[in-house]
Design an enzyme around this catalytic site. Structure first.
Site, PDB file in Angstrom:
ATOM      1  CE  LYS A 119     -73.701 111.795  29.215  1.00 47.64           C
ATOM      2  NZ  LYS A 119     -72.830 110.631  28.950  1.00 47.64           N
ATOM      3  CE1 TYR A 139     -76.560 106.722  28.735  1.00 46.83           C
ATOM      4  CE2 TYR A 139     -76.704 107.401  31.027  1.00 46.83           C
ATOM      5  CZ  TYR A 139     -76.387 107.683  29.703  1.00 46.83           C
ATOM      6  OH  TYR A 139     -75.886 108.908  29.351  1.00 46.83           O
ATOM      7  CG  ASN A 148     -69.539 111.499  27.466  1.00 49.69           C
ATOM      8  OD1 ASN A 148     -70.385 111.695  28.326  1.00 49.69           O
ATOM      9  ND2 ASN A 148     -69.708 110.634  26.493  1.00 49.69           N
ATOM     10  CG  HIS A 195     -77.360 110.880  26.099  1.00 49.48           C
ATOM     11  ND1 HIS A 195     -76.818 109.660  25.761  1.00 49.48           N
ATOM     12  CD2 HIS A 195     -78.631 110.883  25.632  1.00 49.48           C
ATOM     13  CE1 HIS A 195     -77.746 108.963  25.117  1.00 49.48           C
ATOM     14  NE2 HIS A 195     -78.849 109.679  25.029  1.00 49.48           N
ATOM     15  CD  GLU A 231     -81.868 108.248  24.340  1.00 52.38           C
ATOM     16  OE1 GLU A 231     -80.989 107.364  24.373  1.00 52.38           O
ATOM     17  OE2 GLU A 231     -81.654 109.391  23.884  1.00 52.38           O
TER      18      GLU A 231
HETATM   19  P1  CMP Z   1     -73.615 108.567  26.226  1.00 51.88           P
HETATM   20  O1  CMP Z   1     -73.634 109.163  24.878  1.00 51.88           O
HETATM   21  O2  CMP Z   1     -74.455 109.159  27.285  1.00 51.88           O
HETATM   22  O3  CMP Z   1     -73.975 106.994  26.101  1.00 51.88           O
HETATM   23  C1  CMP Z   1     -73.509 106.024  26.997  1.00 51.88           C
HETATM   24  C2  CMP Z   1     -72.465 106.548  27.929  1.00 51.88           C
HETATM   25  O4  CMP Z   1     -71.649 105.570  28.517  1.00 51.88           O
HETATM   26  C3  CMP Z   1     -71.480 107.418  27.169  1.00 51.88           C
HETATM   27  O5  CMP Z   1     -72.084 108.604  26.763  1.00 51.88           O
HETATM   28  C4  CMP Z   1     -70.373 107.549  28.178  1.00 51.88           C
HETATM   29  O6  CMP Z   1     -70.673 108.502  29.202  1.00 51.88           O
HETATM   30  C5  CMP Z   1     -70.385 106.155  28.778  1.00 51.88           C
HETATM   31  N1  CMP Z   1     -69.380 105.300  28.139  1.00 51.88           N
HETATM   32  C6  CMP Z   1     -69.357 104.852  26.881  1.00 51.88           C
HETATM   33  N2  CMP Z   1     -68.291 104.061  26.657  1.00 51.88           N
HETATM   34  C7  CMP Z   1     -67.634 103.999  27.831  1.00 51.88           C
HETATM   35  C8  CMP Z   1     -66.461 103.348  28.248  1.00 51.88           C
HETATM   36  N3  CMP Z   1     -65.748 102.584  27.421  1.00 51.88           N
HETATM   37  N4  CMP Z   1     -66.070 103.522  29.524  1.00 51.88           N
HETATM   38  C9  CMP Z   1     -66.800 104.273  30.370  1.00 51.88           C
HETATM   39  N5  CMP Z   1     -67.941 104.929  30.019  1.00 51.88           N
HETATM   40  C10 CMP Z   1     -68.342 104.799  28.762  1.00 51.88           C
END
Ligand code: CMP
Length: 139
Positions: free
Chosen positions: A10, A50, A113, A116, A127
Site C-alpha cells: 500500500k 474494495y 496497514n 493487503h 482480485e
Molecule cells: P485490507 O486487508 O486491505 O482490507 C480492507 C482494508 O480496510 C483494511 O486492510 C484496512 O486498510 C481498512 N480497514 C479495515 N478495518 C478498518 C477500520 N475499522 N477502520 C479503518 N480502516 C479499516
C-alpha cells in the site's frame, strides 16, 4: 496445494521504502511472485477493488488512502498461498499483529496497514482478475 493470492503493497509502505523488504519476506516464505505491477490507483479503481466494503464507515477514507500514492500489486503463488500470506501480514490492526509480521514491522494503524492480501479463494480469484489478465501470470 499450490494456489495464488493477490497482494498489494500500500501507499504507506511504498513511501517508507519498504517494497524490497516486503517482497523479500514473500520470497523467503516460499511465495513466488508470478505477476507484479506498480501503479497509481484512480478513485474508481480503489472503489471497485474494495466494493465489498462499500457500506463500511471507513470506505471513503480507505479509498482516499489507497489513491494517496503508488502501490505495488502482486500475484503470489505457493502452497497454501492465501493462508500463508495472511500469516505473514499479521492482523489487520498492526497493534494486534504478531511480532515478525509485515504489519507489525511496517503498519501504522488499522487503516494504514502496509499490505493487503486476499482472504479466501473466491476473493483471490476476483482480485487477481481485477488487475491481471490470465496471460500476464508467468507461474
Ligand atoms: P485490507 O486487508 O486491505 O482490507 C480492507 C482494508 O480496510 C483494511 O486492510 C484496512 O486498510 C481498512 N480497514 C479495515 N478495518 C478498518 C477500520 N475499522 N477502520 C479503518 N480502516 C479499516
Amino acid at each position: 496445494m499450490s494456489e495464488r493470492t493477490l497482494a498489494i503493497i500500500k501507499p504507506d509502505a511504498v513511501k517508507k521504502q519498504a517494497i524490497g523488504d516486503i517482497i523479500a519476506r514473500y520470497e523467503k516464505a516460499g511465495l513466488k511472485p508470478v505477476a507484479l505491477r506498480m501503479m497509481q490507483f484512480s478513485k474508481s479503481t480503489a472503489q471497485g477493488f474494495y466494493a465489498v466494503h462499500k457500506a463500511r464507515p471507513f470506505f471513503d477514507s480507505l479509498c482516499t488512502f489507497m489513491v494517496s500514492g503508488p502501490v505495488v500489486v502482486l500475484v503470489l503463488q505457493g502452497d497454501n498461498a492465501i493462508k500463508k500470506n495472511r500469516e505473514l501480514m499479521g492482523a489487520t490492526d498492526p497493534a494486534k499483529a504478531e511480532p515478525g509480521t509485515i504489519r507489525k514491522a511496517h503498519g501504522t494503524n488499522i487503516e494504514f496497514n502496509a499490505v493487503h492480501g486476499s482472504d479466501s479463494p473466491e476473493t483471490a480469484k476476483f482480485e487477481i482478475a481485477y488487475f491481471f489478465p490470465e496471460m500476464d501470470l508467468v507461474g
